[in-house]
Design an enzyme around this catalytic site. Structure first.
Site, PDB file in Angstrom:
ATOM      1  N   ASP A  21     -23.851  11.915 -22.223  1.00 20.47           N
ATOM      2  CA  ASP A  21     -24.387  10.740 -21.528  1.00 20.47           C
ATOM      3  C   ASP A  21     -24.127  10.905 -20.036  1.00 20.47           C
ATOM      4  O   ASP A  21     -23.312  10.198 -19.437  1.00 20.47           O
ATOM      5  CB  ASP A  21     -23.704   9.478 -22.079  1.00 20.47           C
ATOM      6  N   ASP A  40     -18.814   4.146 -18.726  1.00 23.24           N
ATOM      7  CA  ASP A  40     -18.960   2.694 -18.856  1.00 23.24           C
ATOM      8  C   ASP A  40     -18.434   2.179 -20.190  1.00 23.24           C
ATOM      9  O   ASP A  40     -18.205   0.981 -20.348  1.00 23.24           O
ATOM     10  CB  ASP A  40     -20.430   2.287 -18.686  1.00 23.24           C
ATOM     11  N   ASP A  43     -15.082  12.194 -18.549  1.00 28.16           N
ATOM     12  CA  ASP A  43     -15.888  11.741 -17.412  1.00 28.16           C
ATOM     13  C   ASP A  43     -15.202  12.199 -16.135  1.00 28.16           C
ATOM     14  O   ASP A  43     -14.011  11.943 -15.933  1.00 28.16           O
ATOM     15  CB  ASP A  43     -16.032  10.218 -17.424  1.00 28.16           C
ATOM     16  N   GLN A  69     -19.091   9.848  -6.154  1.00 30.14           N
ATOM     17  CA  GLN A  69     -20.349   9.114  -6.205  1.00 30.14           C
ATOM     18  C   GLN A  69     -20.172   7.689  -5.692  1.00 30.14           C
ATOM     19  O   GLN A  69     -19.061   7.200  -5.552  1.00 30.14           O
ATOM     20  CB  GLN A  69     -20.868   9.081  -7.647  1.00 30.14           C
ATOM     21  N   ASP A  98     -14.150  17.809 -15.241  1.00 25.41           N
ATOM     22  CA  ASP A  98     -15.508  18.333 -15.299  1.00 25.41           C
ATOM     23  C   ASP A  98     -15.852  18.707 -16.743  1.00 25.41           C
ATOM     24  O   ASP A  98     -15.056  19.367 -17.432  1.00 25.41           O
ATOM     25  CB  ASP A  98     -15.625  19.559 -14.389  1.00 25.41           C
ATOM     26  N   ALA A  99     -17.009  18.275 -17.209  1.00 23.74           N
ATOM     27  CA  ALA A  99     -17.390  18.487 -18.611  1.00 23.74           C
ATOM     28  C   ALA A  99     -17.488  19.969 -18.950  1.00 23.74           C
ATOM     29  O   ALA A  99     -17.076  20.392 -20.047  1.00 23.74           O
ATOM     30  CB  ALA A  99     -18.718  17.785 -18.888  1.00 23.74           C
ATOM     31  N   HIS A 121     -28.234   2.834 -25.700  1.00 26.95           N
ATOM     32  CA  HIS A 121     -27.019   3.333 -26.343  1.00 26.95           C
ATOM     33  C   HIS A 121     -27.151   3.456 -27.857  1.00 26.95           C
ATOM     34  O   HIS A 121     -26.518   4.344 -28.456  1.00 26.95           O
ATOM     35  CB  HIS A 121     -25.828   2.447 -25.962  1.00 26.95           C
TER      36      HIS A 121
END
Length: 531
Positions: free
Chosen positions: A383, A311, A331, A257, A365-366, A287
């Site tokens: 998230d 983040d 992530d 990305q 990968d989730a 959040h």
């Protein structure tokens, strides 16, 4: 046996000393151009995804249009009757310019016009047309050296083998390390080198005029490419800046990305692929609802899983609970978690949460993580970016939510961000219905986030008995944890939606499944269907 093709090309090689070495050079050249050609497709597809969205559609259309244009180029090559090798050299010089400056043109166009797509698709067809000229021209030139049977097979073989290496280069070197700033120039210099090598091979057989012409063109192309390479970074930054209202202070194209950080006065905005992820102005309004209702509803949460959230802000909120023993953050993009750990803006924002000894980070990968892990959790917090493509859609499916359900303990709590309940109502309802289909007892939440608009979440409870999740949420108090905004009054507001202003019943949407990926289509359409 003489033919039109062989006689037309033999004028380039009047000397009988021409042998297999020249055929080998031609095929090596085609191997290199095959590499450059496939990477050009990937560069343009990535650019189209970044600027236009919907990765599956853009990759499909770019590859299809380029193959179509290659067919046109192959057809066009039949009209060339002589000086074929010289024409091939000119094609390579032209490809050098178009490939090298493809990203620069797209970024510049995005700052001044709404028609960036026309630029990208125009480049796609132009480059495809020129690539389509290459193989027929080389086959006809190589006809001088090999029989037709061997000629066609060996030429096509080298082109396809080059394509494989090009794919490997783009996936493992080009995009993650060179980005869209310098990868196009690698392609440009591949084509330029091929042209120069062939020009030197042909040099002694050229007339004085053609030597001067091709030499001048080669020199000009080389100078232009070097200039573009030198000024590529500032040009990309200039074009990137035009896309954002505020000053760009950080940008990185990772393997997955484009990450951008902008600044206005003392506040910062984080964007992924041009879409805002958070702002220091009001990130707590996102959040705190994401984390605290789930953490407070779960009895004595010890193990917490966060999918996405590189983040670090969600982890910051989770660490406020003394009962928490382990936080697993998954992530996909290491560039994002590195930013959360190293960038001074995010470090200050997340209170260095990703360095806490309770936190374990997995760049994976989730979906794959949930399939492979044997861990169980008390709370699962999702998230992730909005489901605006088929690949992201997979992380909002019933199958994915069932995996999360399986890894939750009894009375465990699950929550996912779900986009806007008002600007993408059908998508929001689809997520709600899909979470419920996975076995959760659900409740909807929403909040007004100043810089992002109305936002929503779907919370689910894993329980063997029927529970009124909405009622439980409305009774929550947060005296046990430090919050900047969230309290019981806010929970009353967040769980109340008023009347259904669009008249959209829950049964008007389908459950999102891997084999029936409806959610990203709902999301992309938004509420335009009902205006």
């Amino acid at each position: 046996m003489p033919s039109t093709q062989s006689s037309s090309t033999s004028s380039n090689f009047p000397s009988p000393s021409v042998n297999r070495s020249k055929s080998r050079i031609l095929k090596i050249s085609l191997f290199a151009t095959g590499l450059a050609g496939i990477v050009a497709e990937y560069v343009l597809s990535t650019l189209a995804t970044y600027f236009l969205g919907d990765s599956v559609f853009q990759w499909t259309m770019i590859v299809s249009l380029m193959l179509f244009s290659m067919g046109l180029g192959s057809r066009l090559s039949s009209f060339f009757q002589k000086d074929l090798l010289q024409k091939f050299i000119l094609v390579e010089f032209t490809l050098s310019i178009l490939c090298g400056f493809s990203a620069l043109l797209a970024y510049l166009a995005s700052g001044y016009t709404l028609y960036t797509g026309l630029i990208i698709y125009g480049l796609c067809m132009s480059i495809g047309l020129l690539i389509g000229l290459e193989i027929p021209l080389v086959i006809r030139v190589n006809d001088t050296f090999e029989s037709l049977r061997i000629n066609v097979a060996s030429v096509m073989e080298k082109d396809y083998f080059g394509s494989l290496l090009g794919g490997i280069f783009f996936a493992f070197v080009g995009l993650p390390y060179l980005g869209l700033t310098y990868t196009p120039f690698v392609l440009a210099f591949v084509n330029f080198t091929v042209a120069i090598v062939l020009l030197l091979m042909l040099w002694q057989y050229l007339s004085a005029f053609n030597r001067k012409l091709l030499g001048s063109i080669g020199g000009a192309v080389g100078a232009v490419l070097l200039s573009g390479l030198i000024f590529a970074k500032p040009i990309i930054l200039f074009g990137e800046q035009q896309r954002y209202r505020d000053k760009v202070v950080f940008e990185q194209q990772s393997r997955y990305q484009k990450i951008v950080l902008t600044q206005w006065k003392n506040d910062y905005w984080l964007y992924i692929n041009g879409n805002q992820q958070l702002s220091t102005v009001d990130e707590v309004l996102y959040h705190e609802p994401l984390v605290h209702p789930a953490m407070t509803l779960a009895p004595n949460p010890k193990q917490v899983l966060v999918l996405g959230g590189g983040d670090g802000c969600a982890v910051r909120e989770i660490l406020k609970y003394p009962s928490v023993e382990d936080i697993t953050l998954v992530d996909l993009d290491p560039a994002m978690t590195d930013l959360g750990k190293e960038n001074s803006v995010l470090l200050n924002l997340n209170d260095s949460a990703l360095y806490h000894p309770k936190v374990s980070i997995y760049n994976q990968d989730a979906y794959t993580f949930l399939e492979q892990t044997s861990q169980y959790f008390d709370v699962v917090i999702i998230d992730l970016p909005d489901p605006k493509s088929v690949d992201l859609n997979r992380l909002y499916t019933e199958e994915f939510y069932r995996l999360a359900y399986r890894h939750l303990r009894e009375r465990g709590v699950f929550i996912t961000q779900a986009g806007s309940p008002y600007f993408a109502t059908r998508a929001f309802r689809c997520i709600d219905k899909t979470v419920a289909a996975a076995g959760f007892q659900t409740a909807r939440l929403h909040n007004q986030i100043v810089t992002m608009g109305e936002w929503g979440w779907i919370l689910g409870v894993k329980s063997s008995t029927t529970v009124n999740v909405k009622s439980q949420l409305q009774q929550l108090t947060f005296n046990h944890v430090s919050t900047q905004w969230l309290n019981q009054e806010a929970m009353q507001m967040m769980t109340t939606f008023g009347k259904n202003i669009y008249g959209l019943p829950l049964d008007s949407v389908e459950v999102n499944q891997i084999h029936n990926p409806v959610l990203y289509q709902y999301y992309l359409k938004g509420n335009w269907d009902w205006y």
